[in-house]
Design an enzyme around this catalytic site. Structure first.
Site, short mmCIF file in Angstrom:
data_model
loop_
_atom_site.label_atom_id
_atom_site.label_comp_id
_atom_site.label_asym_id
_atom_site.label_seq_id
_atom_site.Cartn_x
_atom_site.Cartn_y
_atom_site.Cartn_z
N ASP A 150 14.23 149.92 62.28
CA ASP A 150 13.48 151.21 62.92
C ASP A 150 14.76 152.28 63.50
O ASP A 150 15.15 152.10 64.23
CB ASP A 150 13.01 150.66 64.37
N HIS A 400 20.91 160.65 70.71
CA HIS A 400 21.33 159.52 71.54
C HIS A 400 22.88 159.11 70.09
O HIS A 400 22.63 159.51 68.98
CB HIS A 400 21.10 158.58 71.73
N TYR A 483 31.09 148.74 64.45
CA TYR A 483 30.65 147.84 62.55
C TYR A 483 30.17 148.84 61.75
O TYR A 483 29.92 149.22 61.04
CB TYR A 483 29.61 147.01 62.58
N ARG A 484 30.07 150.64 62.05
CA ARG A 484 29.35 151.79 61.80
C ARG A 484 29.72 153.10 63.13
O ARG A 484 29.26 152.58 64.72
CB ARG A 484 27.75 151.11 61.56
#
Lengths: 538, 200
Positions: A150, A400, A483-484
């Site tokens: 999403d 954000h 992780y990213r």
């Protein structure tokens, strides 16, 4: 006209003319108005000199055009930054990591090349969005599901290369893990197919992932070794039914057994959908209404664990809860939910609540009415409205950035992570957004998620960037890694993967120098810099 | 997908056909954009007032929640796949954020945007960006008439088809009775193809 760093304007003008010769004048963009579209809407450097900006953009329509562009870029040493749909919001958007790069916009390459219902696979180009594939499936009444993050307006390929996640079953919700076969244009313009695609005429490019010999696909995710122009995916066959249910437990220490049973179900694949551990008592649940005045007053007092447990028992507010999601036939989903209640029922005082139940296929009208669409493979843009302006949130932020370290799938790890960051935030005097609750996105791990708002105030952004970097370092001290991440933090995160004096980075740099000797492709992406920029990297 | 330049060329073609005379082209406000839909977010009273006025002016209005998924998936996307079609609205900034980016893929841009921020003491701050005639006319209207949402509907209904000189204004004004029932910031906007005033 902006010019890439270190490049003579005349040379850049020559390259732009050559790009126009390849894609046509309409698809080379140099005006400020056009380039504005390639800025990061959530840039943590908003309005500061460090904000990443493109010097131009070029939008090819075919793999052959991508190859030709890379050859021109190599000849003129033009830094190139490929994007798929450019909607990687929170992780850099369409803006290049290395400011001044030419964005290679692959949005026009938006063909669904193959959709195999019997084998549940697809082959797509980078410009195909989750909405595009969903629409195609609906229009053709295929019994296939997509798995979307999403929001669902991004690219399948872009999200998979970023190792993004969705919400359905484990084989599909890990978007990188669900891929099968790639076509890649290398920085010198050469064209490679991975897996079975390396065999001309192969019948199983999207079915058998590995092909023969070294499995090189991973080189092209979170990296800068090639431009992915086609990618295959395994898809989820449409199940007959979906059922959800909530497990609720009422004491703090129930967390440990709750997570152990959750992990057991995850690894058995009885319940392998994305979920999160929520605490209606401490933080409220996702999409839940505001707390009662009594609970709000209790939280404000920062009470002891025992006081919380007493309130939980008296008022039937769970300390912890987990939503479980089951896919299959009505009978199978009912049996799995019954089995879950049996296992979680070994936690004293555990309660259960039936959730949604749907049978498929759904009509458009029925699909439209569903509140929680992503677990049913229905793309939406709801995420934006959730953080949007409402009567109770009249001043939303301007985007954000998420800090989301990977932690072990255990109650102990959740407890330790929560404690470490709670104490750090107190010491640093900061208060991140969101609920510090563990998310089960990737198999066998949680990630804990903390958010920071993007402001139009440079000082606020500077402080948040500083906090973010401190969190990266603090997490690494405890063995938790990102992780990213967004371009602003790619180097800082890469620095924490430092085993044996940064042996992994040194290997990545050797590969970079070999595959991209002019260092033209996506300089700095995920901390991999070409040789000529290594000393000056941010 | 058509390109921004094709829309520029469309403007030139209209002029060449005589639809826009030389004298009118020098006064772009007299040739109006044809709005496909006016988007209203029923969560907000000013947006409803805007929509009512737009409907009274004969414009097709569409009530959408802040989540624009359904609007885009079932309505705008199929329409925009045929050709660019201008829309206007008075919504949350988040709705505009989505619609603006979706419109980019169809060679459209935000041509006008006004942020309306409720201030303590019954005032409202309007920050306008768009073609100079629209901005000036609206700024003057906001100063003399508290029905700002209705005035904005009037302005988008007569939005010039040709892009004029850009302008920005910020002003404070009184709230109207309907518009008094809101907090924070709302945005009014027009999204459409870019059509330059320059002839080719």
């Amino acid at each position: 006209m902006r010019t890439p760093p270190g490049l003579a304007p005349e040379s850049f003008a020559d390259a732009l003319r050559e790009f126009e010769g390849i894609v046509g004048k309409n698809w080379v963009f140099t005006s400020d108005e056009d380039l504005h579209l390639y800025q990061d809407a959530y840039s943590p450097f908003w309005g500061e000199p460090e904000e990443r900006k493109a010097s131009a953009a070029v939008a090819p329509h075919s793999t052959e055009e991508v190859q030709a562009i890379m050859r021109v870029a190599n000849a003129h040493k033009i830094p190139i930054y490929p994007i798929s749909t450019g909607r990687n919001l929170g992780y850099g958007g369409a803006a290049p990591v290395y400011s001044g790069s030419v964005v290679l916009d692959l949005k026009r390459m938006n063909r669904i090349l193959e959709l195999n219902e019997r084998n549940a696979t697809c082959l797509v180009e980078p410009g195909v969005s989750y909405f595009d594939l969903y629409r195609h499936i609906r229009a053709n009444k295929l019994k296939l599901w997509i798995d979307c993050p999403d929001p669902g307006w991004g690219s399948l390929i872009g999200n998979a290369l970023e190792r993004g996640n969705g919400y359905t079953l484990a084989p599909y919700r890990d978007h990188w893990g669900a891929h099968a076969g790639m076509e890649v244009v290398l920085p010198d313009g050469d064209l490679v197919r991975t897996g079975m695609g390396a065999m001309p005429g192969a019948k199983t490019w999207q079915q058998f992932k590995y092909g023969y010999g070294p499995h090189l696909d991973g080189l092209f995710s979170q990296s800068n070794f090639g431009v992915v122009t086609k990618m295959g995916f395994w898809m989820m066959p449409e199940p007959e039914a979906f059922r959800s249910g909530t497990v609720m437990v009422y004491r703090y220490d129930d967390l440990f057994k709750l997570v152990d049973i959750l992990a057991y179900f995850e690894n058995l694949k009885v319940m392998s959908a994305t979920t999160r551990v929520e605490s209606p008592l401490l933080f409220g649940a996702f999409k839940a209404p505001p707390p009662s005045p009594e609970l709000a007053a209790l939280r404000a007092r920062h009470p002891s664990r025992e006081e919380y447990e007493s309130f939980a028992a008296k008022n039937d507010v769970p300390y912890w809860s987990v939503i479980l999601r089951f896919y299959g036939s009505p009978k199978v989903t009912a049996a799995h939910w019954e089995y879950a209640q049996e296992k979680f029922g070994t936690i004293a005082g555990a309660k259960f609540k039936d959730g949604d139940f749907y049978e498929f296929p759904l009509s458009d009208a029925a699909a439209n009415q569903i509140m929680d669409k992503a677990p049913l493979g229905i793309p939406s843009l709801e995420a934006f409205s959730m953080g949007g302006r409402t009567p109770t949130n009249p001043t939303p932020s301007n985007g954000h950035m998420w800090f989301s370290p990977i932690i072990p799938l255990s109650g102990e790890a959740v407890q330790e992570c929560e404690k470490v960051f709670r104490e750090a935030f107190k010491e640093w005097g900061v208060n991140p957004l969101g609920l510090p609750l563990p998310q089960l996105y990737h198999e066998r791990t949680f990630f804990q998620i903390y958010g920071f708002p993007i402001s139009h105030d440079a000082e606020t952004n500077r402080k948040n960037r500083e906090t973010f970097k401190r969190m990266i370092a603090l997490a690494a001290e405890h063995g938790w890694g990102e992780y990213r991440t967004a371009p602003a933090f790619m180097d800082a995160c890469a620095d924490t993967y430092s085993f044996n004096n940064h042996a992994l980075r040194r290997l990545q740099e050797k590969l970079k120098d070999a595959v991209d000797p002019n260092g033209i492709l996506s300089a700095g992406r995920y901390g991999i810099w070409p040789e000529h920029l290594r000393k000056t990297r941010s | 997908m058509s390109t921004r330049r094709q829309f520029i060329q469309t403007g030139a073609a209209l002029a060449a056909l005589g639809t826009i005379s030389d004298s009118i082209a020098s006064e772009p406000a007299q040739v109006h954009i044809s709005l496909y839909k006016v988007i209203v977010d029923a969560t907000f009273a000013p947006s409803l007032a805007f929509g009512e006025r737009a409907a009274w002016l004969g414009l097709a209005t569409h009530a959408s929640p802040s989540d624009v998924t359904s609007l885009w998936y079932h309505d705008l996307h199929p329409r925009w796949m045929r050709s660019a079609a201008p829309i206007a609205g008075l919504t949350s900034a988040e709705s505009l954020f989505c619609l603006e980016r979706l419109a980019w893929d169809h060679s459209m841009r935000v041509l006008f945007k006004a942020s309306h921020t409720a201030l303590p003491g019954g005032e409202i701050q309007h920050s306008l960006m768009g073609p100079e005639p629209v901005v000036e006319r609206l700024a003057a209207g906001y100063e003399r008439d508290p029905r700002w949402a209705s005035l904005t509907a009037d302005a988008v209904a007569q939005f010039p088809a040709m892009r004029g000189r850009p302008s920005q204004r910020t002003l404070r004004a009184r709230m109207g009775c309907v518009e008094a029932r809101f907090e924070g910031t709302l945005v009014s906007w027009v999204i459409g193809p870019v059509v330059e005033t320059v002839r080719t």
